[in-house]
Scaffold this motif. Structure first.
Motif, PDB file in Angstrom:
ATOM      1  N   ARG A  22       0.852  -1.178  -0.103  1.00  0.00           N
ATOM      2  CA  ARG A  22      -0.026   0.068   0.060  1.00  0.00           C
ATOM      3  C   ARG A  22       0.736   1.143  -0.114  1.00  0.00           C
ATOM      4  NH1 ARG A  22      -3.680   1.062   4.033  1.00  0.00           N
ATOM      5  NH2 ARG A  22      -2.298   0.189   5.604  1.00  0.00           N
ATOM      6  N   LEU A  23       2.146   1.136   0.543  1.00  0.00           N
ATOM      7  CA  LEU A  23       2.769   2.345   0.586  1.00  0.00           C
ATOM      8  C   LEU A  23       3.431   2.863  -0.652  1.00  0.00           C
ATOM      9  CD1 LEU A  23       5.708   2.510   3.567  1.00  0.00           C
ATOM     10  CD2 LEU A  23       6.066   3.477   1.495  1.00  0.00           C
ATOM     11  N   LEU A  24       3.689   1.529  -1.361  1.00  0.00           N
ATOM     12  CA  LEU A  24       4.493   1.809  -2.689  1.00  0.00           C
ATOM     13  C   LEU A  24       3.386   2.394  -3.575  1.00  0.00           C
ATOM     14  CD1 LEU A  24       6.816  -1.066  -3.201  1.00  0.00           C
ATOM     15  CD2 LEU A  24       7.375   1.346  -2.716  1.00  0.00           C
ATOM     16  N   LEU A  63      -1.533   7.571   3.946  1.00  0.00           N
ATOM     17  CA  LEU A  63      -1.868   6.191   4.234  1.00  0.00           C
ATOM     18  C   LEU A  63      -2.476   5.950   5.728  1.00  0.00           C
ATOM     19  CD1 LEU A  63       1.457   4.134   3.619  1.00  0.00           C
ATOM     20  CD2 LEU A  63      -0.975   3.306   2.870  1.00  0.00           C
ATOM     21  N   GLY A  64      -2.312   7.010   6.319  1.00  0.00           N
ATOM     22  CA  GLY A  64      -2.990   7.001   7.637  1.00  0.00           C
ATOM     23  C   GLY A  64      -2.089   6.374   8.738  1.00  0.00           C
ATOM     24  N   VAL A  65      -0.767   6.505   8.631  1.00  0.00           N
ATOM     25  CA  VAL A  65      -0.056   5.753   9.566  1.00  0.00           C
ATOM     26  C   VAL A  65       1.021   6.850  10.023  1.00  0.00           C
ATOM     27  CG1 VAL A  65      -0.281   3.633   8.001  1.00  0.00           C
ATOM     28  CG2 VAL A  65       1.842   5.059   7.835  1.00  0.00           C
ATOM     29  N   THR A  66       1.709   6.337  10.931  1.00  0.00           N
ATOM     30  CA  THR A  66       2.845   7.346  11.478  1.00  0.00           C
ATOM     31  C   THR A  66       4.018   7.277  10.752  1.00  0.00           C
ATOM     32  OG1 THR A  66       3.792   5.699  12.662  1.00  0.00           O
ATOM     33  CG2 THR A  66       2.183   6.625  13.966  1.00  0.00           C
ATOM     34  N   LYS A  67       4.877   8.306  10.522  1.00  0.00           N
ATOM     35  CA  LYS A  67       6.121   8.475   9.868  1.00  0.00           C
ATOM     36  C   LYS A  67       6.938   7.310  10.063  1.00  0.00           C
ATOM     37  CE  LYS A  67       9.400  12.029   8.336  1.00  0.00           C
ATOM     38  NZ  LYS A  67       9.662  13.303   8.670  1.00  0.00           N
ATOM     39  N   ALA A  68       6.826   6.835  11.480  1.00  0.00           N
ATOM     40  CA  ALA A  68       7.696   5.575  11.830  1.00  0.00           C
ATOM     41  C   ALA A  68       7.230   4.386  11.187  1.00  0.00           C
ATOM     42  CB  ALA A  68       7.607   5.442  13.399  1.00  0.00           C
ATOM     43  N   ALA A  69       6.166   4.301  10.858  1.00  0.00           N
ATOM     44  CA  ALA A  69       5.509   3.181  10.119  1.00  0.00           C
ATOM     45  C   ALA A  69       6.354   2.943   8.737  1.00  0.00           C
ATOM     46  CB  ALA A  69       4.152   3.104  10.117  1.00  0.00           C
TER      47      ALA A  69
END
Lengths: 194, 194
Positions: free
Chosen positions: A13-15, A39-45
């Motif tokens: 999904r990130l790509l 993506l609705g995630v943290t930068k750490a993810a």
């Protein structure tokens, strides 16, 4: 296993998200933070998968390059030189058309161009294999120039914004024509009865 | 007058020096200070002519673009459609070959590509004029794609590092062949007795 599957899914999904944002804002105009937000995630993810934007860019172009590599390998296994050229040309055009959005990005964006260049330089054997099949042994200058123009012209036209209105099928057939004319291959091969 | 001539001379030398440094270090890797040092002038002297590196990059590509514009205008004045295409193709190939170093830079360097893009977008009539001559009226998809591939392929091959070993004459003749094949023009026109 579930955790690994989850990570794989996030990576995919990130790509896809990165490609979408790259297309909208260019590679330079896209930050890791923007990808995380979308993506609705943290930068750490995001960091868990990729440390830099260059790593993301390389991962985005990786599948297309892998496809090209196996097309070159399969073409090299054909017995007749003409069949090798036809196989490689059809495969190259097909990759360009299926990855139109990416090709458009790569011809217009320095970030993607750099990632591709790094790849091409690293895998010199891949480019050499492609050129050897298309030029044949001991090519004259005209042939070498024609092969360069064919690959470059197909890639540039395949990603051209002005041609985005054409369907994949129309674009594919037209790009095959370009390649056949420059590489001196017949337009259609009649079906051989088995 | 002497002062103006001196300034003109500095400007010309400045652009030649910039192109040399761009070729060696890329546009991004070249600073105004480096240009000043190489020229043996102060940075203030460079500033007198150009405020930013983008201005220098645009000035470096300007002559080639001007030549292309007058070639398009001259081609448009030809009476027969075939003669218009032949004139434009010969002129385009000639500009690409004579500015090989610059074309190489532009296909590989984001800075020059950006400067060119700005130019092309600003002068839309120029690109439209070129396309209209080469595609002809009411072109089908195959023709539009072929024209894009011809222009892109000629430009990319013309600037390709791997083809740098070919002489200008050999490259010109090979690129003309590429264009003729894709645009459906005869290889040689016999000399018409006057």
């Amino acid at each position: 296993m579930a955790a690994v599957a989850g990570h794989e899914d996030t990576r995919t999904r990130l790509l896809a998200t990165a490609l979408k944002l790259f297309t909208e804002h260019g590679v330079e105009g896209t930050s890791l933070q923007m990808i995380a937000d979308e993506l609705g995630v943290t930068k750490a993810a995001v960091y868990y998968h990729f440390k830099t934007k260059d790593e993301i860019t390389e991962a985005v172009v990786e599948p297309g390059l892998r496809e090209l590599e196996s097309i070159v390998a399969a073409a090299a296994r054909q017995r007749r030189p003409g069949a090798r050229i036809d196989h490689l040309l059809a495969g190259f055009v097909d990759v360009v058309v299926r990855h139109r959005a990416l090709v458009a990005l790569f011809s217009g964006d320095p970030g993607v161009a750099r990632a591709l260049e790094k790849h091409f330089f690293r895998k010199e054997s891949f480019m050499t294999g492609m050129m050897t099949i298309l030029t044949g042994p001991d090519p004259d200058a005209a042939r070498v120039v024609a092969v360069h123009a064919a690959l470059g012209g197909i890639a540039l036209a395949g990603g051209a914004q002005e041609l985005a209105r054409f369907s994949d099928d129309v674009l594919r057939e037209s790009l095959l024509d370009v390649g056949r004319k420059l590489l001196g291959r017949p337009r259609r091969r009649p079906a051989v009865p088995s």
